[in-house]
Each structure stands twice: as C-alpha cells, then as structure tokens.
Design an enzyme around this catalytic site. Structure first.
Site, PDB file in Angstrom:
ATOM      1  N   ARG A 154       0.811  -1.236   0.024  1.00 36.69           N
ATOM      2  CA  ARG A 154       0.082  -0.136  -0.180  1.00 36.69           C
ATOM      3  C   ARG A 154       0.898   1.121  -0.068  1.00 36.69           C
ATOM      4  O   ARG A 154       1.861   1.417   0.894  1.00 36.69           O
ATOM      5  CB  ARG A 154      -0.839   0.228   1.256  1.00 36.69           C
ATOM      6  CG  ARG A 154      -1.884  -0.975   1.260  1.00 36.69           C
ATOM      7  CD  ARG A 154      -2.353  -1.153   2.713  1.00 36.69           C
ATOM      8  NE  ARG A 154      -1.249  -1.526   3.563  1.00 36.69           N
ATOM      9  CZ  ARG A 154      -1.139  -1.503   5.201  1.00 36.69           C
ATOM     10  NH1 ARG A 154      -2.536  -1.308   5.547  1.00 36.69           N
ATOM     11  NH2 ARG A 154      -0.265  -1.941   5.842  1.00 36.69           N
ATOM     12  N   LYS A 207      -4.848 -11.110  -7.205  1.00 37.76           N
ATOM     13  CA  LYS A 207      -4.524  -9.705  -7.058  1.00 37.76           C
ATOM     14  C   LYS A 207      -5.845  -8.990  -7.299  1.00 37.76           C
ATOM     15  O   LYS A 207      -6.455  -8.205  -6.520  1.00 37.76           O
ATOM     16  CB  LYS A 207      -3.525  -9.217  -8.130  1.00 37.76           C
ATOM     17  CG  LYS A 207      -3.276  -7.711  -8.092  1.00 37.76           C
ATOM     18  CD  LYS A 207      -2.726  -7.351  -6.949  1.00 37.76           C
ATOM     19  CE  LYS A 207      -2.731  -5.997  -6.865  1.00 37.76           C
ATOM     20  NZ  LYS A 207      -2.352  -5.079  -5.522  1.00 37.76           N
ATOM     21  N   CYS A 263      -4.962   2.038  -7.516  1.00 32.38           N
ATOM     22  CA  CYS A 263      -5.216   0.287  -7.781  1.00 32.38           C
ATOM     23  C   CYS A 263      -6.831   0.322  -7.856  1.00 32.38           C
ATOM     24  O   CYS A 263      -7.272  -0.315  -8.929  1.00 32.38           O
ATOM     25  CB  CYS A 263      -4.634  -0.214  -6.783  1.00 32.38           C
ATOM     26  SG  CYS A 263      -2.750  -0.107  -7.026  1.00 32.38           S
ATOM     27  N   LYS A 266      -9.227   1.189 -11.122  1.00 31.43           N
ATOM     28  CA  LYS A 266      -8.703   0.732 -12.291  1.00 31.43           C
ATOM     29  C   LYS A 266      -8.613  -0.984 -12.261  1.00 31.43           C
ATOM     30  O   LYS A 266      -9.271  -1.631 -13.269  1.00 31.43           O
ATOM     31  CB  LYS A 266      -7.303   1.113 -12.834  1.00 31.43           C
ATOM     32  CG  LYS A 266      -6.076   0.509 -12.369  1.00 31.43           C
ATOM     33  CD  LYS A 266      -4.984   0.785 -12.998  1.00 31.43           C
ATOM     34  CE  LYS A 266      -3.887   0.149 -12.165  1.00 31.43           C
ATOM     35  NZ  LYS A 266      -3.553  -1.245 -12.160  1.00 31.43           N
ATOM     36  N   ARG A 331      -3.703   9.924  -8.484  1.00 29.38           N
ATOM     37  CA  ARG A 331      -4.334   9.120  -9.369  1.00 29.38           C
ATOM     38  C   ARG A 331      -6.112   8.536  -8.781  1.00 29.38           C
ATOM     39  O   ARG A 331      -6.026   8.049  -7.629  1.00 29.38           O
ATOM     40  CB  ARG A 331      -3.662   7.787  -9.655  1.00 29.38           C
ATOM     41  CG  ARG A 331      -2.502   7.912 -10.695  1.00 29.38           C
ATOM     42  CD  ARG A 331      -1.755   6.883 -11.067  1.00 29.38           C
ATOM     43  NE  ARG A 331      -0.695   6.654 -10.004  1.00 29.38           N
ATOM     44  CZ  ARG A 331       0.112   5.363 -10.008  1.00 29.38           C
ATOM     45  NH1 ARG A 331       0.343   4.916 -11.114  1.00 29.38           N
ATOM     46  NH2 ARG A 331       0.770   5.232  -8.996  1.00 29.38           N
TER      47      ARG A 331
HETATM   48  N1  LIG Z   1       1.236   1.849  -6.636  1.00 29.58           N
HETATM   49  C1  LIG Z   1       0.388   0.921  -5.940  1.00 29.58           C
HETATM   50  O1  LIG Z   1       0.163   1.132  -4.674  1.00 29.58           O
HETATM   51  C2  LIG Z   1       0.477  -0.576  -6.599  1.00 29.58           C
HETATM   52  C3  LIG Z   1       0.189  -1.578  -5.501  1.00 29.58           C
HETATM   53  C4  LIG Z   1       0.357  -2.816  -6.018  1.00 29.58           C
HETATM   54  C5  LIG Z   1       0.354  -2.926  -7.535  1.00 29.58           C
HETATM   55  N2  LIG Z   1       0.554  -1.953  -8.202  1.00 29.58           N
HETATM   56  C6  LIG Z   1       0.819  -2.245  -9.745  1.00 29.58           C
HETATM   57  O2  LIG Z   1       1.808  -2.140 -10.078  1.00 29.58           O
HETATM   58  C7  LIG Z   1       2.216  -1.605 -11.441  1.00 29.58           C
HETATM   59  C8  LIG Z   1       2.970  -0.287 -11.364  1.00 29.58           C
HETATM   60  O3  LIG Z   1       2.553   0.707 -10.573  1.00 29.58           O
HETATM   61  P1  LIG Z   1       2.844   2.125 -10.146  1.00 29.58           P
HETATM   62  O4  LIG Z   1       2.136   2.794  -9.356  1.00 29.58           O
HETATM   63  O5  LIG Z   1       4.364   1.651  -9.852  1.00 29.58           O
HETATM   64  O6  LIG Z   1       3.147   2.862 -11.325  1.00 29.58           O
HETATM   65  P2  LIG Z   1       4.138   4.106 -11.756  1.00 29.58           P
HETATM   66  O7  LIG Z   1       3.419   4.764 -12.918  1.00 29.58           O
HETATM   67  O8  LIG Z   1       4.447   4.714 -10.557  1.00 29.58           O
HETATM   68  O9  LIG Z   1       5.533   3.592 -12.556  1.00 29.58           O
HETATM   69  C9  LIG Z   1       5.406   2.726 -13.589  1.00 29.58           C
HETATM   70  C10 LIG Z   1       6.889   3.285 -14.068  1.00 29.58           C
HETATM   71  O10 LIG Z   1       7.486   2.338 -15.412  1.00 29.58           O
HETATM   72  C11 LIG Z   1       8.003   3.200 -16.266  1.00 29.58           C
HETATM   73  N3  LIG Z   1       7.952   2.348 -17.696  1.00 29.58           N
HETATM   74  C12 LIG Z   1       7.012   2.186 -18.286  1.00 29.58           C
HETATM   75  N4  LIG Z   1       7.260   1.475 -19.214  1.00 29.58           N
HETATM   76  C13 LIG Z   1       8.772   1.338 -19.240  1.00 29.58           C
HETATM   77  C14 LIG Z   1       9.658   0.449 -19.930  1.00 29.58           C
HETATM   78  N5  LIG Z   1       9.277  -0.233 -21.144  1.00 29.58           N
HETATM   79  N6  LIG Z   1      10.841   0.494 -19.380  1.00 29.58           N
HETATM   80  C15 LIG Z   1      11.230   0.908 -18.351  1.00 29.58           C
HETATM   81  N7  LIG Z   1      10.581   1.834 -17.549  1.00 29.58           N
HETATM   82  C16 LIG Z   1       9.076   1.757 -18.039  1.00 29.58           C
HETATM   83  C17 LIG Z   1       7.402   4.422 -16.063  1.00 29.58           C
HETATM   84  O11 LIG Z   1       8.127   5.474 -16.668  1.00 29.58           O
HETATM   85  C18 LIG Z   1       7.312   4.513 -14.658  1.00 29.58           C
HETATM   86  O12 LIG Z   1       8.315   5.273 -13.908  1.00 29.58           O
HETATM   87  C19 LIG Z   1       0.767  -1.329 -11.885  1.00 29.58           C
HETATM   88  O13 LIG Z   1       0.322  -2.388 -12.579  1.00 29.58           O
HETATM   89  C20 LIG Z   1      -0.038  -1.275 -10.639  1.00 29.58           C
HETATM   90  O14 LIG Z   1      -1.426  -1.709 -10.764  1.00 29.58           O
HETATM   91  C21 LIG Z   1       0.585  -0.578  -7.852  1.00 29.58           C
END
Ligand SMILES: NC(=O)c1ccc[n+]([C@@H]2O[C@H](COP(=O)([O-])OP(=O)(O)OC[C@H]3O[C@@H](n4cnc5c(N)ncnc54)[C@H](O)[C@@H]3O)[C@@H](O)[C@H]2O)c1
Length: 448
Positions: A154, A207, A263, A266, A331
């Site tokens: 989280r 998930k 999360c 979406k 977000r």
């Molecule tokens: N934020 C949360 O609390 C959370 C918790 C559990 C799961 N998730 C999941 O984790 C995933 C990531 O979420 P997030 O919040 O970290 O997203 P985010 O947008 O903060 O980070 C994603 C990063 O990936 C980079 N990126 C994209 N394509 C790339 C590539 N080809 N090569 C290198 N870097 C690349 C982007 O520049 C960005 O910095 C999502 O699927 C989300 O659903 C998020």
C-alpha cells in the site's frame, strides 16, 4: 542473486530497494531519463515514507543501481521483474498492457541466458501466457520461464508492507522458477511469511480478487454510513461492532468519500472486463464500481448542503487532496471529482496538502494553494477535510473557529468527534454519524 526491475515507479522502486535490502543485487530500470537522473543523484521522485533512507543505504552499498539501459540491466540476471504501469485503457476500462508488452519485447531481445520473467504489475488473467508466447516467438532458442508475482503493498506504508507482508503470491509453473522466487523471498522465512505458490492464472486473478474485495468492503461500509445518518446510528460504532468479529476484521471499514487511488478504481474495472470476456457476471463488483462513482459526486453535493445549499462566490478551505495520507499520488483521488464540482458551482477553493501539491497543481486548476492548514481556512465559509493526514488530526479547534468566516466543518474522514466540535462552537458534519447532513435530495442529485 541479481535481478532487474523494469519500471521504477511506486511499486518498482520500493520493490527494488527492498530486494536490495534483502541482499540482492538490483538494477532498477526506467525509460524516464529524468527519474533515473534524480535517483542517481539521490533524489526520490515520489513521496513514500522511509524510501529515501532505504534507497540511499542500498545505493551506497552498491546493491542498488539505476539505468535507462534495459539491455545492459538484464544481462546475467536470475529474474527480471516487470513493474510498469497498467492503467485503465481509455474508453473501455480494460487494463492497458502496452507498457507490459513493450517491456517484455525488450527483455526478450536482451536476455543472454536463463532468467525468470516475472510480472509484478497488476495484469489480467492470461497476460503471463501472452508474455510467454511473445518471448518464445522472438527467441525460439532462449531458456526462460514466466511467473506472476502480484504486489500487495500500500502506498504510504509500502516498505513495511513489502518487508513484512501478510503473504507473497507466486504463480510459477516450473521448479526452476519456483527456486528463483523462493531464493529472492528467503529472508521472509525468518518472519514465517506464507509464500503461496500457484499457477499463473491463479496468481493473476488473486490480485484482482483481493483489490475488488477490499473495494467492496469500503463501499459496503459507505452505504451503511448513509443508512446510519437516516436512522440516527453511528457508523464508527457499527464498524467497530462488526469489525471485532474475526470473520469480518476491522480494516477497510472506515466510511469516507469513496475509494480512489492508483489501484482500486482501475482494477475493479479491469476485473469486470475480464468477467464480461468470460461471460461470468460479477454483480458485487459491478455494484461497487457504480456506488463508488456515485458517492464521489454525492460528496460535493453534501458539502454544498452543509454550506446552506449555495456555494457561489463562497470560499471553501480544503485540507488534503491526495487519495490517502502519506503519499503524493493523486490518481483517481476523490478530490479530482469533488473540487471541480464545487468550483463548477462558483466556489473559490483554497487547499493545502502536506506532500501532494506538486502532483495536484496541474490536475486541479483554479485552486489557490496554501502552505499550511490554518492559512487555508482564513476567511473561509467552510472547512472540508478530504484526506486524513496526521497533521490534520490535532488541529486547534478554537483556532479553526477564529480563522473561518463561518464555523462550518465538513469532515469526510471522520477525524473529529461531533461532541468535540460542538463544544468548540463549530457546526460539524461527519460521515455516517447522528449529526451528519441528512438530505433527501442527495441520491437523486448525485445521479444526475
Ligand atoms: N501503486 C501501488 O500502490 C500499487 C500496488 C500494487 C500493485 N501496483 C501495480 O504495479 C504496477 C506499477 O504501478 P506503479 O504505481 O508503480 O506505476 P508508476 O506509474 O508509478 O510506475 C511505472 C514506471 O514504469 C516506467 N516504465 C514504463 N514502461 C517502461 C519500460 N518499457 N521500460 C522501463 N520503464 C518503463 C514508467 O516510466 C514509470 O516510472 C501497476 O500494474 C499497478 O497496478 C501498484
């Protein structure tokens, strides 16, 4: 062991830093050059408590490095984690897998030997198999496995959640892949963390099921809160009364303005699209999404009602705009619905958020930003608490009354007790409490 983490956002950076803390050599990759530059200079591009110290310690020890060069990063690794974004695809709510597949294609081109390609991003059922097919098509000779290791951290307590998780879920179908993942999570054996090994589809669905269940739990208590207001009950006590039942549990029973964040909105939508695809209705999730959307709009109406039914030309002080405390993440924050709705009715919104202003400013045009809670209230017609940052929990009620033009507080997070506010001479409305705003039109208006 050595791993590459593709994507250095909220999940990739935290996971990368935590694996490094476990003693793994980690290269964090991001295609955003400015992010990588900042990280190399010791600056953390997001706000997450404790992350600066963790990153600095592991970078200093040489276990955590940052690059934009994916090909170089994956050479010789045991595992490559894909932790890129999977936002809602505009228009249809499907998870947009563009970034996941782009990363998988790049990984396929770059791998030099056996590695486990692990999706840590939240991805719909079937994505792991699709990744496998793409990599196989690009590199018929390559030895590799694809695994799914969804992340449950989280924001705001991400490091603690990663280092002391309730469980780790690994969808891994070969002995070799299971060994690599067990090796990476071995330090968690010390605290007896259950590692749940499953097939790919099961891990992927776990998930979405977890997030949708939690979203439904929040929505359930929000609807009970509405009923509490009508019957003169107190939702805080109802939540405690049911939450103490071990079958229910106390967490995620805080009534509020509706869930937001990166999360739940979406992921619930994406799960519904999967359910449609497989002709298996998920009516509870459908109702959750619909009720939550409606609720955010209702909240704006509730504020207007608490301010006498008209906010045109009035000044509203808003404390907290991020979707929850201890993050700068905006977000799908409820503030993105509530603040423009108030502005649309002529209100002038002044706001303060301890960490969210930089992210929020471009998303909330017209807001007058302030540097602290009390200045935000100066001369305002009402104070709205939208996000329960700790600094808003102990405000001086006499000072609130002095600063506000009219002493009206709308507390959408139930931070304060109605009796405290009444004693301070403040007209207070919380959520789901006997003195909440009861308004017969609210359901209809929100549906408009
Ligand atoms: N934020 C949360 O609390 C959370 C918790 C559990 C799961 N998730 C999941 O984790 C995933 C990531 O979420 P997030 O919040 O970290 O997203 P985010 O947008 O903060 O980070 C994603 C990063 O990936 C980079 N990126 C994209 N394509 C790339 C590539 N080809 N090569 C290198 N870097 C690349 C982007 O520049 C960005 O910095 C999502 O699927 C989300 O659903 C998020």
């Amino acid at each position: 062991m050595r791993i590459a983490m593709i994507g250095s956002g909220y999940v990739g950076l935290v996971s990368g830093a935590c694996f490094a803390e476990f003693g793994v050599d980690v290269v964090c990759v991001d295609k955003d050059q400015s992010k990588v530059d900042a990280l190399r200079q010791g600056r953390i591009p997001i706000y997450e408590p404790g992350l600066d110290v963790l990153v600095a310690r592991n970078a200093e020890a040489g276990r955590l490095t940052f690059t934009t060069d994916l090909a170089q990063a994956v050479a010789g690794v045991d595992a490559v984690f894909i932790a890129v974004g999977t936002p809602s695809r505009r228009g249809d709510g499907h998870a947009d897998l563009t970034y996941v597949f782009a990363a998988a294609d790049e990984i396929a081109r770059a791998l030099t030997g056996y590695a486990v390609i692990v999706t840590k991003s939240t991805v719909p059922v079937g994505t792991g198999r699709r990744v496998h097919r793409r990599v196989r098509a690009a590199r018929p000779d390559l030895e590799f496995d694809v695994a799914s290791n969804p992340e449950f951290l989280r924001e705001g307590s991400a490091i603690e959640d990663f280092m002391r998780p309730d469980r780790v879920v690994c969808g891994a179908e070969s002995e070799r892949a299971r060994e690599v993942l067990s090796g990476l999570y071995r330090p968690l054996n010390l605290i007896e963390t259950p590692i749940v090994f499953t097939g790919l589809e099961t891990a992927e669905l776990t998930k979405y099921a977890a997030n949708s269940f939690l979203a439904a739990k929040i929505t359930f208590i929000n609807e009970i809160a509405d009923l509490c207001e009508r019957v003169g009950a107190d939702v805080q006590d109802v939540a405690r009364g049911i939450g103490l039942d071990g079958r229910i549990g106390r967490k995620f029973l805080h009534a509020g303005p509706g869930y937001g964040g990166s999360c739940f909105p979406k992921d619930t939508l994406a799960l519904l699209r999967t359910a449609e695809q497989y002709a298996t209705p998920l009516r509870i999730v459908e109702a959750t999404v619909e009720a939550n959307d409606r609720r955010k709009r209702q909240m704006a109406h509730r504020i207007v009602q608490a301010m006498g039914g008209d906010v045109d030309g009035k000044k509203v002080a808003v404390l907290g705009v991020t979707f929850k405390p201890n993050t700068d993440d905006m977000r799908d924050s409820p503030s993105l619905v509530i603040v423009p709705a108030l502005q649309g009715q002529g209100a002038e919104v002044h706001a303060f958020d301890p960490e969210g202003r930089t992210t929020a400013e471009p998303l909330l045009p017209g807001v007058r930003w302030q540097d602290n809670a009390y200045d935000t209230m100066d001369g305002a017609d009402a104070l709205v608490i939208l996000t329960e940052w700790n600094v808003f929990r102990g405000l001086d009620l006499a000072e609130i009354k002095r600063r506000l033009k009219t002493p009206v507080v709308i507390d959408l997070r139930n931070v304060y007790k109605p009796s405290q506010m009444a004693a301070a001479g403040i007209t207070y409305s919380g959520i789901g409490r006997p003195n909440g705003v009861i308004d017969d039109d609210s359901q209809e208006l929100a549906a408009e």
